[in-house]
Design a protein around this motif. Structure first.
Motif, mmCIF file in Angstrom:
data_model
loop_
_atom_site.group_PDB
_atom_site.id
_atom_site.type_symbol
_atom_site.label_atom_id
_atom_site.label_comp_id
_atom_site.label_asym_id
_atom_site.label_seq_id
_atom_site.Cartn_x
_atom_site.Cartn_y
_atom_site.Cartn_z
ATOM 1 N N GLN A 160 1.887 -0.109 10.420
ATOM 2 C CA GLN A 160 1.374 -1.394 10.648
ATOM 3 C C GLN A 160 1.718 -2.345 9.132
ATOM 4 O OE1 GLN A 160 -2.795 -2.068 12.223
ATOM 5 N NE2 GLN A 160 -3.193 -2.778 10.274
ATOM 6 N N LEU A 161 1.676 -1.680 8.224
ATOM 7 C CA LEU A 161 1.902 -2.569 6.824
ATOM 8 C C LEU A 161 3.420 -2.880 6.737
ATOM 9 C CD1 LEU A 161 0.486 -3.699 4.208
ATOM 10 C CD2 LEU A 161 1.020 -1.442 3.137
ATOM 11 N N LYS A 162 4.301 -1.601 7.186
ATOM 12 C CA LYS A 162 5.732 -2.242 7.034
ATOM 13 C C LYS A 162 5.980 -3.287 8.009
ATOM 14 C CE LYS A 162 9.712 -0.627 5.562
ATOM 15 N NZ LYS A 162 10.280 -0.590 3.990
ATOM 16 N N ASN A 163 5.520 -3.058 9.273
ATOM 17 C CA ASN A 163 6.025 -3.904 10.252
ATOM 18 C C ASN A 163 5.393 -5.514 10.074
ATOM 19 O OD1 ASN A 163 7.053 -2.127 11.890
ATOM 20 N ND2 ASN A 163 5.399 -1.500 13.037
ATOM 21 N N GLY A 164 4.561 -5.704 9.147
ATOM 22 C CA GLY A 164 3.696 -6.754 8.884
ATOM 23 C C GLY A 164 4.578 -7.843 8.029
ATOM 24 N N ILE A 165 5.661 -7.254 7.351
ATOM 25 C CA ILE A 165 6.309 -7.972 6.143
ATOM 26 C C ILE A 165 6.765 -9.346 6.866
ATOM 27 C CG2 ILE A 165 8.265 -7.756 4.844
ATOM 28 C CD1 ILE A 165 7.986 -4.857 4.679
ATOM 29 N N GLY A 166 7.425 -9.207 8.016
ATOM 30 C CA GLY A 166 7.816 -10.557 8.419
ATOM 31 C C GLY A 166 6.870 -11.636 8.596
ATOM 32 N N VAL A 167 5.894 -11.379 9.216
ATOM 33 C CA VAL A 167 4.632 -12.026 9.534
ATOM 34 C C VAL A 167 4.045 -12.746 8.088
ATOM 35 C CG1 VAL A 167 2.434 -12.417 10.395
ATOM 36 C CG2 VAL A 167 3.757 -10.899 11.729
ATOM 37 N N ILE A 168 3.823 -12.022 6.930
ATOM 38 C CA ILE A 168 3.380 -12.315 5.797
ATOM 39 C C ILE A 168 4.208 -13.494 5.145
ATOM 40 C CG2 ILE A 168 2.776 -11.614 3.391
ATOM 41 C CD1 ILE A 168 1.467 -9.003 4.605
ATOM 42 N N GLU A 169 5.833 -12.949 5.412
ATOM 43 C CA GLU A 169 6.717 -13.634 4.844
ATOM 44 C C GLU A 169 6.560 -15.259 5.423
ATOM 45 O OE1 GLU A 169 11.627 -14.013 3.914
ATOM 46 O OE2 GLU A 169 10.558 -12.418 5.086
ATOM 47 N N GLU A 170 6.615 -15.212 6.782
ATOM 48 C CA GLU A 170 6.449 -16.513 7.352
ATOM 49 C C GLU A 170 5.320 -17.372 7.127
ATOM 50 O OE1 GLU A 170 6.250 -17.870 12.131
ATOM 51 O OE2 GLU A 170 6.724 -15.868 11.795
ATOM 52 N N ASN A 171 4.183 -16.945 6.845
ATOM 53 C CA ASN A 171 2.694 -17.613 6.895
ATOM 54 C C ASN A 171 2.615 -17.787 5.289
ATOM 55 O OD1 ASN A 171 1.240 -17.736 9.585
ATOM 56 N ND2 ASN A 171 2.038 -15.756 9.637
ATOM 57 N N TRP A 172 2.981 -16.845 4.368
ATOM 58 C CA TRP A 172 2.796 -16.962 3.007
ATOM 59 C C TRP A 172 3.762 -17.625 2.322
ATOM 60 C CZ3 TRP A 172 -1.881 -16.440 0.711
ATOM 61 C CH2 TRP A 172 -2.174 -16.288 -0.709
ATOM 62 N N ARG A 198 8.491 7.785 2.393
ATOM 63 C CA ARG A 198 9.739 7.529 2.881
ATOM 64 C C ARG A 198 9.932 5.934 3.174
ATOM 65 N NH1 ARG A 198 8.986 12.476 5.533
ATOM 66 N NH2 ARG A 198 8.216 11.095 7.508
ATOM 67 N N MET A 199 8.864 5.275 3.506
ATOM 68 C CA MET A 199 8.841 3.925 3.945
ATOM 69 C C MET A 199 8.867 2.972 2.601
ATOM 70 S SD MET A 199 8.967 3.562 7.169
ATOM 71 C CE MET A 199 10.245 5.056 6.926
ATOM 72 N N GLY A 200 8.843 3.530 1.351
ATOM 73 C CA GLY A 200 8.613 2.866 0.345
ATOM 74 C C GLY A 200 7.208 2.175 0.053
ATOM 75 N N ILE A 201 6.236 2.759 0.329
ATOM 76 C CA ILE A 201 5.005 2.307 0.460
ATOM 77 C C ILE A 201 4.156 3.369 -0.645
ATOM 78 C CG2 ILE A 201 2.630 2.092 1.605
ATOM 79 C CD1 ILE A 201 4.344 1.240 4.158
ATOM 80 N N LYS A 202 3.272 2.732 -1.378
ATOM 81 C CA LYS A 202 2.633 3.512 -2.412
ATOM 82 C C LYS A 202 1.221 3.641 -1.845
ATOM 83 C CE LYS A 202 5.869 3.418 -5.825
ATOM 84 N NZ LYS A 202 6.364 4.605 -6.290
ATOM 85 N N ILE A 203 0.592 4.864 -2.032
ATOM 86 C CA ILE A 203 -0.961 5.108 -1.485
ATOM 87 C C ILE A 203 -1.908 5.134 -2.857
ATOM 88 C CG2 ILE A 203 -2.365 6.307 -0.191
ATOM 89 C CD1 ILE A 203 -0.291 7.022 1.487
ATOM 90 N N VAL A 204 -2.596 4.499 -3.124
ATOM 91 C CA VAL A 204 -3.520 4.651 -4.203
ATOM 92 C C VAL A 204 -4.781 4.987 -3.973
ATOM 93 C CG1 VAL A 204 -2.196 3.165 -5.589
ATOM 94 C CG2 VAL A 204 -4.101 2.429 -4.474
ATOM 95 N N ARG A 205 -6.015 5.444 -5.070
ATOM 96 C CA ARG A 205 -7.290 5.621 -4.696
ATOM 97 C C ARG A 205 -8.107 4.970 -5.661
ATOM 98 N NH1 ARG A 205 -4.687 10.735 -5.255
ATOM 99 N NH2 ARG A 205 -4.920 12.269 -3.511
ATOM 100 N N LYS A 206 -7.620 4.357 -6.591
ATOM 101 C CA LYS A 206 -8.361 3.401 -7.460
ATOM 102 C C LYS A 206 -7.668 2.017 -7.740
ATOM 103 C CE LYS A 206 -9.966 7.473 -10.190
ATOM 104 N NZ LYS A 206 -9.975 8.357 -11.156
ATOM 105 N N PRO A 207 -8.552 0.879 -7.902
ATOM 106 C CA PRO A 207 -8.185 -0.292 -8.346
ATOM 107 C C PRO A 207 -7.029 -0.257 -9.656
ATOM 108 C CG PRO A 207 -10.622 -0.383 -7.962
ATOM 109 C CD PRO A 207 -10.044 1.052 -8.219
ATOM 110 N N ALA A 208 -7.459 0.456 -10.553
ATOM 111 C CA ALA A 208 -6.594 0.397 -11.724
ATOM 112 C C ALA A 208 -5.149 1.111 -11.473
ATOM 113 C CB ALA A 208 -7.214 1.403 -12.851
ATOM 114 N N GLU A 209 -5.149 2.031 -10.433
ATOM 115 C CA GLU A 209 -3.758 2.345 -10.090
ATOM 116 C C GLU A 209 -2.965 1.157 -9.285
ATOM 117 O OE1 GLU A 209 -3.581 6.284 -7.787
ATOM 118 O OE2 GLU A 209 -5.657 6.352 -8.080
ATOM 119 N N ILE A 210 -3.520 0.231 -8.583
ATOM 120 C CA ILE A 210 -3.007 -0.778 -8.044
ATOM 121 C C ILE A 210 -2.436 -1.954 -9.261
ATOM 122 C CG2 ILE A 210 -3.051 -2.976 -6.702
ATOM 123 C CD1 ILE A 210 -5.479 -1.811 -5.316
#
Length: 218
Positions: A160-172, A198-210
């Motif tokens: 879902q996050l990967k597929n939403g790139i185009g929509v965010i680019e269009e609206n943002w 593999r999709m180039g997405i990071k997964i984090v547990r804490k705000p500091a990691e972001i």
């Protein structure tokens, strides 16, 4: 008993015939042979009539029972259909309740992250994103990050996050530089982590990691 009686009658008839008394022989035949047979036939007919009547009554009862069973089956079918519809509605309601609960958790977590960054990393601004493509956007220092908030990340969250790139680019107006999933529970299933990597997405547990990922991407 019947064979013995017929044998005696036969002897008497033959004796009468030898004497030339045919009238007496005829009476003997009728009295000792035909009449018992006729009585037996009459008795059998009465039994047949009685049994036929009983069978008719039994058939009528069976027909009534069959009709009652058919009505009961129809009621059971209707009740089953109603139960199926009720079960389907309950499932839909539970699904919608779960979805709304998830959206509530995502929204409140987004506000928490917004407050955390305002206090600890004011160079970055957190925006609540109203859409399925992401839950929040973080922008600052020339970086735009699209972030999905999940209680426990799933493969579908990654897609879902990967597929939403185009929509965010269009609206943002620009394409996200970073895609991040924030695990609200801190749980990150290995297969999801491998797929996200593999999709180039990071997964984090804490705000500091972001913040660390944002800082290292400048």
């Amino acid at each position: 008993m019947m064979e013995e009686a017929l044998k005696k009658a036969e002897d008497v008839v033959l004796e009468a015939i030898r004497r030339g008394n045919f009238e007496e022989a005829g009476r003997i035949v009728f009295r000792d042979v035909f009449k018992p047979l006729l009585d037996l036939i009459f008795h059998i007919e009465k039994e047949v009539d009685r049994n036929t009547e009983n069978i008719a009554r039994l058939t009528e009862k069976v027909d009534k029972n069959t009709e009652n069973i058919a009505k009961l089956t129809e009621k059971v079918d209707k009740n089953t259909e109603n139960i199926d519809k009720l079960t389907e509605n309950v499932k839909k309601l539970l699904g919608e309740t779960g979805r709304l609960r998830g959206r509530d958790v995502e929204f409140r977590t987004g506000l928490t992250l917004q407050g955390w960054f305002r206090k600890n990393a004011p160079d970055y601004e957190v925006f609540i994103w109203d859409g399925t493509e992401a839950d929040i956007l973080i922008e600052g220092r020339g970086i735009l990050a699209s972030i999905d908030i999940a209680i426990k990340p799933k493969i579908e969250d990654v897609r879902q996050l990967k597929n939403g790139i185009g929509v965010i680019e269009e609206n943002w107006g620009r394409k996200p530089d970073l895609l991040i999933i924030y695990s609200r529970s801190g749980i990150i299933p290995k297969r999801v982590a491998d797929f996200a990597d593999r999709m180039g997405i990071k997964i984090v547990r804490k705000p500091a990691e972001i913040r660390k990922i944002l800082d290292e991407s400048k």
